[in-house]
Scaffold this active site. Structure first.
Site, PDB file in Angstrom:
ATOM      1  N   ASP A  13       0.862  -1.184   0.000  1.00 44.44           N
ATOM      2  CA  ASP A  13       0.000   0.000   0.000  1.00 44.44           C
ATOM      3  C   ASP A  13       0.896   1.230   0.000  1.00 44.44           C
ATOM      4  OD1 ASP A  13      -2.400   1.539   0.276  1.00 44.44           O
ATOM      5  OD2 ASP A  13      -1.963   1.804   2.391  1.00 44.44           O
ATOM      6  N   SER A  14       0.281   2.388  -0.178  1.00 44.06           N
ATOM      7  CA  SER A  14       1.038   3.635  -0.114  1.00 44.06           C
ATOM      8  C   SER A  14       1.495   3.927   1.315  1.00 44.06           C
ATOM      9  CB  SER A  14       0.167   4.781  -0.636  1.00 44.06           C
ATOM     10  OG  SER A  14      -1.044   4.828   0.091  1.00 44.06           O
ATOM     11  N   CYS A  76      -4.056  -1.223  -2.164  1.00 43.23           N
ATOM     12  CA  CYS A  76      -4.218   0.227  -2.285  1.00 43.23           C
ATOM     13  C   CYS A  76      -5.195   0.464  -3.433  1.00 43.23           C
ATOM     14  CB  CYS A  76      -2.862   0.860  -2.591  1.00 43.23           C
ATOM     15  SG  CYS A  76      -2.939   2.615  -2.979  1.00 43.23           S
ATOM     16  N   GLU A 155      -4.495   9.152   9.790  1.00 39.41           N
ATOM     17  CA  GLU A 155      -3.075   9.002  10.140  1.00 39.41           C
ATOM     18  C   GLU A 155      -2.692   9.819  11.364  1.00 39.41           C
ATOM     19  OE1 GLU A 155      -0.285   8.940   7.014  1.00 39.41           O
ATOM     20  OE2 GLU A 155      -1.337   7.251   6.102  1.00 39.41           O
ATOM     21  N   CYS A 187     -10.964   3.377  -0.386  1.00 37.46           N
ATOM     22  CA  CYS A 187      -9.613   3.806  -0.007  1.00 37.46           C
ATOM     23  C   CYS A 187      -9.289   3.055   1.282  1.00 37.46           C
ATOM     24  CB  CYS A 187      -9.586   5.307   0.219  1.00 37.46           C
ATOM     25  SG  CYS A 187      -8.056   5.898   0.974  1.00 37.46           S
ATOM     26  N   HIS A 189      -7.775   3.634   3.929  1.00 41.73           N
ATOM     27  CA  HIS A 189      -7.891   4.305   5.238  1.00 41.73           C
ATOM     28  C   HIS A 189      -9.341   4.394   5.714  1.00 41.73           C
ATOM     29  CE1 HIS A 189      -3.858   5.531   4.257  1.00 41.73           C
ATOM     30  NE2 HIS A 189      -3.713   6.141   5.419  1.00 41.73           N
TER      31      HIS A 189
END
Ligand code: DGL
Length: 271
Positions: A13-14, A76, A155, A187, A189
């Protein structure tokens, strides 16, 4: 073949968000060894160009292959939307993305065919979710919305902060006025905001997290290729990032159901 079965699955993932997919893989396929890479030096991918996202994905796949992975999961949405097709053609092991599984789950859940997709700018602009959903259900109506602030909010540990409620309202109030009965958290997150989003939409909207279906896809592919690790022993997990290993370790501990002992930092530009 027996040896190959014990090879790890590569997941990337990023950044940290893909741990929501890794968590699901660990839950559904407990015998699998997993090598996770989070591109923390170059996150976010959501604001990057297609060319760069393909370049990043190629470098990460080259790195994961040094760990002899038997399959790769692009955990991702942005990289799945923009790079999956290209890298699949170049790679001789299975490469699975999260878009097709997420779209399939949404098409199965929707009653009225009206589906919302929340994702990064690049994912929404690519219209990959729309294309896959329409291939599965041509009369579907898809409403996409980019929600870029969700990523830093998660985050920074603001998932439960009241400011996040306001941001959800700013991004999703128009979507709430539409007829959608299903929404994809497009996404990695966003599943960390799932309970907030469920509360925001209420019972009339079914929320889809592609991670669950992605792990099922991985299982099906490994089974088909005779690569499923059916060991009784719980798999081993290792974590790599391109920057800020300590921060990643701390965050991973809050997402995964166990403490991550250590994360190693590598220079991904070397691959
Ligand atoms: N992991 C990305 C995704 O699922 C979100 C974060 C980013 O923009 O890199 O699309």
């Amino acid at each position: 073949m027996e040896e190959k079965k014990h090879a790890p699955v590569g997941v990337f993932d990023s950044g940290v968000g893909g741990l929501t997919v890794a968590r699901e893989i660990m839950r559904q396929l407990p015998g699998e060894n997993v090598v996770y890479f989070g591109d923390t030096a170059r996150v976010p991918y959501g604001s990057k160009s297609k060319n760069n996202i393909i370049r990043y994905s190629r470098q990460i796949i080259r790195f994961l292959r040094t760990k002899d992975v038997k399959a790769i999961v692009i955990a991702c949405n942005t990289a799945s939307a923009l790079a999956l097709e290209t890298v699949q053609q170049e790679t001789d092991i299975p490469v699975i993305g999260v878009i097709e599984p997420g779209a399939r789950a949404a098409v199965r859940e929707t009653r009225n065919g009206c589906i919302g997709v929340a994702g990064t700018e690049a994912t929404i602009r690519s219209e990959t979710y729309t294309k896959v959903i329409k291939r599965l259900r041509p009369d579907a109506q898809v409403i996409g919305k980019a929600c870029p602030l969700f990523v830093p909010l998660v985050e920074e540990g603001f998932a439960k902060h009241h400011i996040t409620e306001e941001v959800i309202d700013i991004y999703l109030s128009q979507m709430k006025e539409t007829d959608i009965d299903t929404m994809i958290l497009g996404c990695t997150h966003y599943p960390l905001l799932r309970s907030r989003i469920i509360r925001y939409f209420g019972e009339k909207v079914h929320i889809v997290n592609p991670a669950y279906e992605t792990a099922m896809d991985l299982k099906a592919v490994l089974e088909e290729k005779g690569l499923l690790n059916d060991s009784e022993k719980t798999g081993e997990y290792s974590f790599y990032v391109s920057d800020a290993a300590e921060k990643f370790t701390e965050f991973a501990g809050s997402i995964l159901p166990y403490d991550v002992a250590a994360t190693r930092q590598i220079n991904i530009e070397e691959y």
